[in-house]
Design a protein around this motif. Sequence first.
Motif, PDB file in Angstrom:
ATOM      1  N   LEU A 231       0.829  -1.214   0.000  1.00 17.42           N
ATOM      2  CA  LEU A 231       0.000   0.000   0.000  1.00 17.42           C
ATOM      3  C   LEU A 231       0.855   1.251   0.000  1.00 17.42           C
ATOM      4  CD1 LEU A 231      -2.961  -0.825   2.424  1.00 17.42           C
ATOM      5  CD2 LEU A 231      -2.784  -1.144  -0.039  1.00 17.42           C
ATOM      6  N   HIS A 232       2.164   1.086   0.150  1.00 17.99           N
ATOM      7  CA  HIS A 232       3.061   2.256   0.214  1.00 17.99           C
ATOM      8  C   HIS A 232       4.069   2.097  -0.923  1.00 17.99           C
ATOM      9  CE1 HIS A 232       5.112   5.643   1.843  1.00 17.99           C
ATOM     10  NE2 HIS A 232       5.657   5.129   2.927  1.00 17.99           N
ATOM     11  N   LYS A 265      -8.076  -2.929  -5.509  1.00 19.88           N
ATOM     12  CA  LYS A 265      -7.343  -1.651  -5.612  1.00 19.88           C
ATOM     13  C   LYS A 265      -6.496  -1.670  -6.881  1.00 19.88           C
ATOM     14  CE  LYS A 265      -8.240   0.694  -1.730  1.00 19.88           C
ATOM     15  NZ  LYS A 265      -7.504   0.517  -0.485  1.00 19.88           N
ATOM     16  N   ILE A 266      -6.550  -0.613  -7.660  1.00 14.98           N
ATOM     17  CA  ILE A 266      -5.731  -0.528  -8.862  1.00 14.98           C
ATOM     18  C   ILE A 266      -4.378   0.041  -8.434  1.00 14.98           C
ATOM     19  CG2 ILE A 266      -5.666   0.243 -11.270  1.00 14.98           C
ATOM     20  CD1 ILE A 266      -8.282  -1.280 -10.396  1.00 14.98           C
ATOM     21  N   GLY A 268      -0.913   1.819  -8.103  1.00 17.79           N
ATOM     22  CA  GLY A 268      -0.417   3.048  -8.716  1.00 17.79           C
ATOM     23  C   GLY A 268      -1.486   4.121  -8.841  1.00 17.79           C
ATOM     24  N   PHE A 269      -2.656   3.865  -8.270  1.00 16.28           N
ATOM     25  CA  PHE A 269      -3.736   4.864  -8.280  1.00 16.28           C
ATOM     26  C   PHE A 269      -4.174   5.167  -6.855  1.00 16.28           C
ATOM     27  CE2 PHE A 269      -3.929   3.479 -12.578  1.00 16.28           C
ATOM     28  CZ  PHE A 269      -4.470   4.537 -13.294  1.00 16.28           C
ATOM     29  N   ARG A 272      -3.890   9.316  -0.297  1.00 12.63           N
ATOM     30  CA  ARG A 272      -4.584   9.966   0.819  1.00 12.63           C
ATOM     31  C   ARG A 272      -4.598  11.482   0.662  1.00 12.63           C
ATOM     32  NH1 ARG A 272      -4.968   8.284   6.162  1.00 12.63           N
ATOM     33  NH2 ARG A 272      -5.660   6.296   5.338  1.00 12.63           N
ATOM     34  N   LYS A 318     -14.150   9.966  -7.922  1.00 16.48           N
ATOM     35  CA  LYS A 318     -13.852   9.741  -6.491  1.00 16.48           C
ATOM     36  C   LYS A 318     -12.505  10.348  -6.101  1.00 16.48           C
ATOM     37  CE  LYS A 318     -14.896   5.603  -4.679  1.00 16.48           C
ATOM     38  NZ  LYS A 318     -14.965   4.119  -4.562  1.00 16.48           N
ATOM     39  N   ASN A 323      -0.743   7.865  -8.977  1.00 17.45           N
ATOM     40  CA  ASN A 323       0.190   8.396  -7.975  1.00 17.45           C
ATOM     41  C   ASN A 323       1.628   8.182  -8.465  1.00 17.45           C
ATOM     42  OD1 ASN A 323       1.057   5.727  -7.175  1.00 17.45           O
ATOM     43  ND2 ASN A 323      -0.862   5.532  -6.021  1.00 17.45           N
TER      44      ASN A 323
HETATM   45  N1  ACO Z   1      -8.200   1.562  -6.897  1.00 16.82           N
HETATM   46  C1  ACO Z   1      -9.529   1.507  -6.721  1.00 16.82           C
HETATM   47  N2  ACO Z   1     -10.181   2.122  -5.725  1.00 16.82           N
HETATM   48  C2  ACO Z   1      -9.448   2.838  -4.875  1.00 16.82           C
HETATM   49  C3  ACO Z   1      -8.048   2.958  -4.987  1.00 16.82           C
HETATM   50  C4  ACO Z   1      -7.428   2.295  -6.053  1.00 16.82           C
HETATM   51  N3  ACO Z   1      -6.104   2.337  -6.229  1.00 16.82           N
HETATM   52  N4  ACO Z   1      -7.575   3.729  -3.994  1.00 16.82           N
HETATM   53  C5  ACO Z   1      -8.638   4.096  -3.275  1.00 16.82           C
HETATM   54  N5  ACO Z   1      -9.767   3.559  -3.799  1.00 16.82           N
HETATM   55  C6  ACO Z   1     -11.140   3.718  -3.287  1.00 16.82           C
HETATM   56  C7  ACO Z   1     -11.377   2.750  -2.133  1.00 16.82           C
HETATM   57  O1  ACO Z   1     -11.878   1.500  -2.577  1.00 16.82           O
HETATM   58  C8  ACO Z   1     -12.370   3.517  -1.315  1.00 16.82           C
HETATM   59  O2  ACO Z   1     -13.632   3.436  -1.952  1.00 16.82           O
HETATM   60  P1  ACO Z   1     -14.988   3.344  -1.095  1.00 16.82           P
HETATM   61  O3  ACO Z   1     -15.023   4.610  -0.284  1.00 16.82           O
HETATM   62  O4  ACO Z   1     -16.036   3.243  -2.106  1.00 16.82           O
HETATM   63  O5  ACO Z   1     -14.834   2.120  -0.237  1.00 16.82           O
HETATM   64  C9  ACO Z   1     -11.917   4.967  -1.452  1.00 16.82           C
HETATM   65  O6  ACO Z   1     -11.254   5.021  -2.712  1.00 16.82           O
HETATM   66  C10 ACO Z   1     -10.961   5.390  -0.357  1.00 16.82           C
HETATM   67  O7  ACO Z   1      -9.902   4.444  -0.316  1.00 16.82           O
HETATM   68  P2  ACO Z   1      -9.000   4.196   0.945  1.00 16.82           P
HETATM   69  O8  ACO Z   1      -8.256   2.920   0.757  1.00 16.82           O
HETATM   70  O9  ACO Z   1      -9.819   4.366   2.186  1.00 16.82           O
HETATM   71  O10 ACO Z   1      -8.006   5.434   0.823  1.00 16.82           O
HETATM   72  P3  ACO Z   1      -6.732   5.635   1.699  1.00 16.82           P
HETATM   73  O11 ACO Z   1      -6.475   7.080   1.701  1.00 16.82           O
HETATM   74  O12 ACO Z   1      -6.837   4.925   2.982  1.00 16.82           O
HETATM   75  O13 ACO Z   1      -5.618   4.838   0.861  1.00 16.82           O
HETATM   76  C11 ACO Z   1      -3.966   4.319  -0.729  1.00 16.82           C
HETATM   77  C12 ACO Z   1      -4.672   5.447   0.020  1.00 16.82           C
HETATM   78  C13 ACO Z   1      -3.445   3.287   0.282  1.00 16.82           C
HETATM   79  C14 ACO Z   1      -2.779   4.887  -1.473  1.00 16.82           C
HETATM   80  C15 ACO Z   1      -4.943   3.669  -1.712  1.00 16.82           C
HETATM   81  O14 ACO Z   1      -5.355   4.612  -2.676  1.00 16.82           O
HETATM   82  C16 ACO Z   1      -4.377   2.422  -2.387  1.00 16.82           C
HETATM   83  O15 ACO Z   1      -4.429   1.331  -1.816  1.00 16.82           O
HETATM   84  N6  ACO Z   1      -3.845   2.578  -3.639  1.00 16.82           N
HETATM   85  C17 ACO Z   1      -3.232   1.463  -4.348  1.00 16.82           C
HETATM   86  C18 ACO Z   1      -1.847   1.173  -3.824  1.00 16.82           C
HETATM   87  C19 ACO Z   1      -0.865   2.263  -4.223  1.00 16.82           C
HETATM   88  O16 ACO Z   1      -0.765   2.669  -5.378  1.00 16.82           O
HETATM   89  N7  ACO Z   1      -0.099   2.709  -3.230  1.00 16.82           N
HETATM   90  C20 ACO Z   1       0.958   3.730  -3.445  1.00 16.82           C
HETATM   91  C21 ACO Z   1       0.543   5.023  -2.837  1.00 16.82           C
HETATM   92  S1  ACO Z   1       1.751   6.267  -3.106  1.00 16.82           S
HETATM   93  C22 ACO Z   1       2.960   5.876  -2.013  1.00 16.82           C
HETATM   94  O17 ACO Z   1       2.749   5.370  -0.945  1.00 16.82           O
HETATM   95  C23 ACO Z   1       4.302   6.124  -2.401  1.00 16.82           C
END
Ligand code: ACO
Length: 388
Positions: A231-232, A265-266, A268-269, A272, A318, A323
């Motif tokens: 997730l990071h 979760k997709i 790279g998308f 927070r 949404k 990212n």
């Molecule tokens: N694909 C699809 N849906 C998503 C995604 C995604 N990548 N990210 C968030 N959402 C949706 C969630 O399903 C949720 O929907 P809902 O409210 O209908 O249930 C809503 O958006 C909020 O998602 P959360 O997971 O609560 O958001 P949070 O801020 O906690 O998480 C995170 C952020 C961890 C980056 C998340 O977007 C994710 O898991 N992304 C994919 C992993 C990723 O690319 N991580 C790298 C982040 S950048 C970095 O750390 C360097």
Amino acid sequence: MAATPTAPQSAGELSFRPGLEGVPATHSAICDIDGQQGLLTYRGYSVEDLANHSTFLETVYLLIWGELPDADQLAEFEHEVQMHRRVSFRIRDMMKCFPASGHPMDALQSSAASLGLFYSRRALDDPQYIYQAVVRLIAKIPTMVAAFQLIRKGQDPIQPRDDLPFSSNFLYMLTERAPDPLAAQIFDACLILHAEHSLNASTFSARVTASTLTDPYAVVASAVGTLAGPLHGGANEYVLAMLEEIGSEDQVEPWLDRAIAAKQKIMGFGHREYKVKDPRAVILQQLAKQLFDTFGDDPLYDLARKLEAAAAERLGPKGIYPNVDFYSGLVYRKLGIAEDLFTPIFAIARTAGWLAHWKEQLGANRIYRPSQIYTGSTGRAWLPVQSR
Ligand code: ACO
């Protein structure tokens, strides 16, 4: 077992926010993010300006000491880093005992922590100690990443080359040949883009560890462990696997629809902080394009752009956009870097941010010790094992 709460809960006057979303945990003058407009600054300088005009080492200096260095300060810092690139043969021997099948992030976490054994003097209020610790970590982390890459292939690590600047030297230690100057420049810009990003999970981890007044090697090792998760920082490795799984452009939309329906979760998308496209993804996309224009196309780039467009229609409302991890893997792949080294490279860059936060934390330290809302049992009578 009690379910994990998903909504804020009250604990006296304070409310619990899962993931500490929106909860300030420190004052910081290092980095600022405007997630609505997609703006990112380090010490007040836009990340675009730094990626276009600065070098990684100059940016490290800026992040840690707050000002761009003058020519003498920069030359001295570059020289010091160059002089400390080598790691002890004992660390290389230790790495030879690591399983070759292990993940390079685990190897990096262990070897970063081991530095504390070699440099055990701790003088957290001595600016010279801080300078030397910064120099050592910035200089040695890349050497350790490159060393494990060769060791796991059954080869001996390559010694750093003093005539090469920071990024060229890293790519040389990794690939055994000095890189094309444009490739090295693009790689250096990637490091700048990953160098700092306020109170993300690994930096928070670094600050919590720093707040106990432990040594900086433990601070960086704890942050490396936190960065490793999917997730990071770990997400960049999964993006390429996802693009390969999609396979072809005509499969993008059906694949995405299936993934969204399955609530997957997709990779790279989403972010927070950002509700628009991450500014680092904008620059990384330009850098990827520059690489492909110079060194030849990658079909996965076209597929990635198609996925971005399809995701914008479905997830954009949404606030979910690419990212930093979405395009970085394509750049590293074109540079011939193995996929499981993408996150260690992220760690090489983010060591700058972690150390800037370490120094800032020391300047106004109070140990982190948040509270909790207890949800377990109470008042239970202990029974002997035969009676349970
Ligand atoms: N694909 C699809 N849906 C998503 C995604 C995604 N990548 N990210 C968030 N959402 C949706 C969630 O399903 C949720 O929907 P809902 O409210 O209908 O249930 C809503 O958006 C909020 O998602 P959360 O997971 O609560 O958001 P949070 O801020 O906690 O998480 C995170 C952020 C961890 C980056 C998340 O977007 C994710 O898991 N992304 C994919 C992993 C990723 O690319 N991580 C790298 C982040 S950048 C970095 O750390 C360097």
